[in-house]
Scaffold this motif. Structure first.
Motif, PDB file in Angstrom:
ATOM      1  N   ASP A 276     -20.217 -17.485  -7.782  1.00 20.11           N
ATOM      2  CA  ASP A 276     -20.484 -18.198  -6.530  1.00 20.11           C
ATOM      3  C   ASP A 276     -19.611 -19.430  -6.325  1.00 20.11           C
ATOM      4  N   LEU A 277     -18.850 -19.818  -7.342  1.00 19.35           N
ATOM      5  CA  LEU A 277     -17.886 -20.902  -7.148  1.00 19.35           C
ATOM      6  C   LEU A 277     -16.770 -20.479  -6.202  1.00 19.35           C
ATOM      7  N   ASN A 278     -16.599 -19.165  -6.040  1.00 20.30           N
ATOM      8  CA  ASN A 278     -15.547 -18.615  -5.173  1.00 20.30           C
ATOM      9  C   ASN A 278     -14.160 -19.166  -5.540  1.00 20.30           C
ATOM     10  N   THR A 279     -13.952 -19.327  -6.824  1.00 19.33           N
ATOM     11  CA  THR A 279     -12.697 -19.888  -7.333  1.00 19.33           C
ATOM     12  C   THR A 279     -11.854 -18.847  -8.051  1.00 19.33           C
ATOM     13  N   TYR A 280     -12.498 -17.821  -8.603  1.00 20.31           N
ATOM     14  CA  TYR A 280     -11.793 -16.868  -9.461  1.00 20.31           C
ATOM     15  C   TYR A 280     -11.806 -15.471  -8.850  1.00 20.31           C
ATOM     16  N   LYS A 281     -10.772 -14.716  -9.164  1.00 23.79           N
ATOM     17  CA  LYS A 281     -10.693 -13.307  -8.797  1.00 23.79           C
ATOM     18  C   LYS A 281      -9.791 -12.610  -9.797  1.00 23.79           C
ATOM     19  N   LEU A 282      -9.956 -11.319  -9.938  1.00 20.59           N
ATOM     20  CA  LEU A 282      -9.105 -10.569 -10.848  1.00 20.59           C
ATOM     21  C   LEU A 282      -7.659 -10.631 -10.382  1.00 20.59           C
ATOM     22  N   TYR A 283      -6.747 -10.880 -11.322  1.00 20.73           N
ATOM     23  CA  TYR A 283      -5.327 -10.921 -10.986  1.00 20.73           C
ATOM     24  C   TYR A 283      -4.821  -9.507 -10.719  1.00 20.73           C
ATOM     25  N   VAL A 284      -4.034  -9.347  -9.676  1.00 19.14           N
ATOM     26  CA  VAL A 284      -3.394  -8.055  -9.398  1.00 19.14           C
ATOM     27  C   VAL A 284      -1.925  -8.284  -9.058  1.00 19.14           C
ATOM     28  N   ALA A 285      -1.092  -7.337  -9.481  1.00 19.48           N
ATOM     29  CA  ALA A 285       0.341  -7.366  -9.182  1.00 19.48           C
ATOM     30  C   ALA A 285       0.650  -6.324  -8.120  1.00 19.48           C
ATOM     31  N   ALA A 286       1.641  -6.623  -7.293  1.00 21.84           N
ATOM     32  CA  ALA A 286       2.035  -5.697  -6.220  1.00 21.84           C
ATOM     33  C   ALA A 286       2.762  -4.492  -6.805  1.00 21.84           C
ATOM     34  N   PRO A 287       2.653  -3.352  -6.164  1.00 25.25           N
ATOM     35  CA  PRO A 287       3.358  -2.157  -6.657  1.00 25.25           C
ATOM     36  C   PRO A 287       4.867  -2.270  -6.467  1.00 25.25           C
ATOM     37  N   LYS A 288       5.626  -1.553  -7.280  1.00 29.49           N
ATOM     38  CA  LYS A 288       7.085  -1.542  -7.211  1.00 29.49           C
ATOM     39  C   LYS A 288       7.565  -0.115  -6.952  1.00 29.49           C
ATOM     40  N   ALA A 289       8.427   0.021  -5.982  1.00 25.61           N
ATOM     41  CA  ALA A 289       8.969   1.347  -5.661  1.00 25.61           C
ATOM     42  C   ALA A 289      10.048   1.769  -6.644  1.00 25.61           C
ATOM     43  N   LYS A 290      10.679   0.796  -7.287  1.00 25.51           N
ATOM     44  CA  LYS A 290      11.711   1.110  -8.277  1.00 25.51           C
ATOM     45  C   LYS A 290      11.665   0.070  -9.381  1.00 25.51           C
ATOM     46  N   GLU A 317     -11.402   8.383  -2.844  1.00 22.46           N
ATOM     47  CA  GLU A 317     -12.148   7.143  -2.623  1.00 22.46           C
ATOM     48  C   GLU A 317     -11.319   5.897  -2.886  1.00 22.46           C
ATOM     49  N   TYR A 318     -10.299   5.987  -3.753  1.00 21.73           N
ATOM     50  CA  TYR A 318      -9.602   4.782  -4.198  1.00 21.73           C
ATOM     51  C   TYR A 318      -8.108   4.746  -3.859  1.00 21.73           C
ATOM     52  N   SER A 319      -7.486   5.869  -3.686  1.00 23.00           N
ATOM     53  CA  SER A 319      -6.028   5.895  -3.540  1.00 23.00           C
ATOM     54  C   SER A 319      -5.532   5.344  -2.212  1.00 23.00           C
ATOM     55  N   GLU A 325     -11.487  -2.471  -3.339  1.00 19.43           N
ATOM     56  CA  GLU A 325     -12.100  -1.165  -3.074  1.00 19.43           C
ATOM     57  C   GLU A 325     -11.250  -0.008  -3.593  1.00 19.43           C
ATOM     58  N   GLY A 326      -9.969  -0.243  -3.803  1.00 18.15           N
ATOM     59  CA  GLY A 326      -9.080   0.801  -4.289  1.00 18.15           C
ATOM     60  C   GLY A 326      -7.833   0.206  -4.890  1.00 18.15           C
ATOM     61  N   TRP A 327      -6.888   1.057  -5.255  1.00 22.10           N
ATOM     62  CA  TRP A 327      -5.670   0.594  -5.931  1.00 22.10           C
ATOM     63  C   TRP A 327      -4.399   0.847  -5.121  1.00 22.10           C
ATOM     64  N   ALA A 328      -4.530   1.071  -3.830  1.00 28.90           N
ATOM     65  CA  ALA A 328      -3.361   1.401  -3.004  1.00 28.90           C
ATOM     66  C   ALA A 328      -2.302   0.307  -3.011  1.00 28.90           C
ATOM     67  N   ASN A 329      -2.718  -0.960  -3.108  1.00 32.45           N
ATOM     68  CA  ASN A 329      -1.768  -2.075  -2.988  1.00 32.45           C
ATOM     69  C   ASN A 329      -1.532  -2.813  -4.298  1.00 32.45           C
TER      70      ASN A 329
END
Length: 681
Positions: A276-290, A317-319, A325-329
């Motif tokens: 509820d601190l709304n300070t943290y979120k899981l780190y994610v990296a952007a996809p790479k085409a090459k 459901e996820y792609s 909600e998914g891993w598309a990005n």
């Protein structure tokens, strides 16, 4: 005079409690130094910062969360092993796994109580100064309070219920009998940590700037509070009649003998306080085409430091949905790998809640030590830390289904990847065993399987051609079985904490990138929330940490899916369906497996197995690996699972908690030994 008695009393308390430190704390010079502290230290910003720095220093060395086995041997549970320091016949590792603890490891007790004393002096003295504003004093005191409570948290995990020292010290004129302290109950220690962390959180900021990133924040205090409350709710401490013989000097039982489900609700509410601190979120990296970064053409394919994203198999459901909600990005592999390998500055890591910073960079202590001991000798490493086959097999397939060795063998006529097949088996290189194909992304970020690519690309002078090497662990290969301790008895290395640039081979000009320790992270809080909620049968209203609101706590499947699902989707595997979430026992098993995978090498599993009371089974199982006696000519036989004689282990009840050193028991007449361990008399 009363103030001096308090300060002197705290010092004398430390003298009695702290191992191997009596002469230092009873020296006349030390008393004069601390008499100066009353008059001068906390009227000076420089001296105050030096005093606080000494408090922080007690969180290092034997209190590190991750590092060299000389300091954090608890990082080696049933998932990791070390093979070093004259351990060629397994003696050193085996002594640890059989409960024969090296005397140097016990220094965590003395170090912790020295830090507790140091922090208490500051808490009781800094108000006397006129150098600082009220806000500065509040922050200094909150930092000291956090350190003191965190040290108790570290003691609780290792030694169980420990003595809580008087916050204001004791009168140094008291008799020896009155200066001895008994263990507090387990719940008393947990409640003390929880209350102190809540007080500290009131004056700690939500965030720290880059220069102060290693100082605690509000979230660090609340997260530690949540972890302590989860331990109190777990089977080891919640109605555990097997611990009825763990008593203080008067025979009082130190563990609650009655199960209390509300403890799980309190732990869940504490996790929600952090969320509820709304300070943290899981780190994610952007996809790479090459692929990006350094590269090398192997003839049949190009390899890169940062390969193109390998998307998980299509899932309706996820792609096609973005995270969470998914891993598309996202790139699941890079999202996980970058958390630990030095690619992220501390300020860039959105899920890091507490860190000791980049003070882990010397080879003898922290994560840099882990890195060097994991790296192959080809890259200047020691090739001495690896994982068990149990851990290797725990990782799922890329579609989320469990790994099954026989199913894979039945699928292929030839179990080795051919050069013409590499596009179908990415990221595997040619001649790699197909058991390692199509596994979940966290597998490739964590496991250095035989045939894995080590890029090691920071080498400037590469005359010896040490970059972009495919490393095998067959007997006769450079990293294979030898007469010494620089080889992996299971034939499986560890890739976590390794940066694609790491290389310290002689005369190459390469380097190991600095690593930021991630002591507490948001993924852990999410997994803790799912675990705590899963254990509930009733409904509870639990006040928030600051009493500003009330949490309605129940076994809510939406909340559990929000927590556990995020971690799995970030890892590139589908979340569990509702049939799993509807089954308490099955979900409990899944959560335990998720913690085993997600938190590998983060000094969690050793304590998880104990608080779950799973250690008698898991820590006593035979340790399996590959057949490291096999040469490359018999490579197919290498991958036959066998028992590893050098790494066998056992578990007995006494190994739930560490023993108190005899010298300490002699100094404190009220201190009782942990069950099963011998006392000095």
């Amino acid at each position: 005079m009363k103030k001096k008695q308090i300060i002197f009393g705290i010092l004398l308390t430390g003298a009695i409690v702290c191992l191997n430190s009596c002469n230092k704390y009873l020296s006349v010079e030390h008393y004069f130094d601390d008499r100066q502290s009353e008059g001068r230290i906390f009227n000076s910003k420089d001296y105050t910062e030096q005093w606080l720095a000494n408090c922080y220093n007690k969180l290092l060395d034997y209190n590190l969360e991750m590092g060299h086995r000389n300091y954090t041997v608890t990082n080696y549970s049933d998932d990791m092993f070390y093979n070093e320091s004259g351990n060629a016949n397994g003696d050193h590792y085996r002594r640890f796994k059989f409960g024969e603890y090296d005397h140097t490891w016990h220094q965590s007790w003395a170090q912790s109580y020295a830090g507790i004393r140091q922090a208490s002096v500051m808490l009781n003295s800094i108000d006397d100064g006129s150098t600082f504003s009220a806000a500065q004093v509040a922050d200094y005191k909150a930092q000291a309070r956090f350190i003191r409570a965190y040290l108790y948290w570290l003691l609780l995990r290792k030694y169980g219920p420990v003595p809580i020292m008087p916050d204001k010290g004791v009168d140094y004129d008291e008799s020896y009998e009155n200066l001895s302290f008994a263990r507090n109950t387990y719940d008393e220690v947990v409640n003390y940590i929880a209350e102190e962390m809540a007080i500290a959180a009131k004056d700690l900021p939500l965030k720290r700037d880059n220069r102060n990133i290693a100082r605690p924040s509000k979230g660090a205090a609340l997260a530690t509070r949540a972890k302590a409350l989860l331990f109190a709710a777990s089977p080891l401490a919640n109605g555990n009649t097997e611990m009825a013989d763990f008593t203080d000097d008067k025979g009082q039982m130190l563990f609650s003998q009655q199960y209390n489900e509300e403890k799980w609700a309190k732990a869940a509410a504490a996790c929600k306080d952090v969320i509820d601190l709304n300070t943290y979120k899981l780190y994610v990296a952007a996809p790479k085409a090459k692929g990006t970064g350094g590269e090398k053409d192997l003839g049949y394919m190009k390899v890169y430091d940062y390969p193109a994203t390998i998307a998980p198999p299509y899932h309706p459901e996820y792609s096609e949905k973005n995270f969470p909600e998914g891993w598309a990005n996202i790139d699941p592999f890079e999202s996980y790998r970058a958390l630990f390998n030095g690619d992220l500055y501390a300020s860039e890591n959105s899920e890091m809640i507490f860190t000791r910073g980049e003070n882990q960079t010397d080879e003898a202590h922290g994560i840099i030590s882990l890195t060097r001991h994991q790296m192959p000798q080809t890259g200047g490493g020691y090739n001495a830390h690896g994982i068990t086959l149990k851990q290797c097999d725990a990782y799922a397939m890329d579609d989320g289904t469990p790994f099954d060795r026989q199913t894979i063998k039945n699928k292929y006529d030839n179990m080795f990847v051919q050069t013409t097949e590499v596009n179908d088996f990415k990221p595997l290189l040619a001649n790699t065993w197909k058991e390692f194909a199509h596994r979940e992304p966290r597998f490739y970020a964590s496991v250095a399987f035989s045939g894995a690519l080590w890029t090691m690309s920071s080498a400037i002078n590469n005359a010896a051609n040490v970059t972009y090497q495919q490393i095998f662990y067959y007997r006769g290969e450079k990293e294979g079985m030898i007469n010494g301790d620089r080889w992996l008895p299971t034939g499986i290395g560890m890739m976590k904490f390794i940066n694609p640039k790491d290389n310290i081979a002689t005369d190459t000009g390469g380097k190991i990138l600095p690593k930021v320790e991630v002591a507490i992270r948001y993924a852990d809080i999410l997994l803790m929330l799912a675990e705590a909620l899963n254990e509930l049968t009733g409904s509870y209203n639990i006040p928030s940490w600051d009493n500003s609101k009330s949490h309605a706590i129940t076994r809510n499947t939406d909340d559990m899916k929000m927590a556990l699902g995020q971690v799995r989707i970030r890892g590139g595997v589908p979340d569990y369906d509702m049939s799993i979430y509807g089954n308490r026992e099955e979900l409990r098993s899944k959560i335990k497996r998720e913690r085993q995978i997600e938190l590998l090498g983060e000094n969690q599993r050793y304590y998880d197995l104990r608080r779950w009371k799973d250690a008698p089974v898991d820590e006593a199982e035979q340790i399996l690996g590959y057949n490291t006696f096999m040469t490359k000519d018999h490579a197919n036989l290498f991958y036959k699972p066998i028992r590893v004689p050098l790494l066998q282990t056992t578990f007995s009840k006494k190994m739930y908690f560490w023993p108190i050193h005899w010298d300490e028991l002699k100094k404190n007449k009220r201190l009782t030994q942990s069950p099963g361990w011998t006392s000095f008399d």
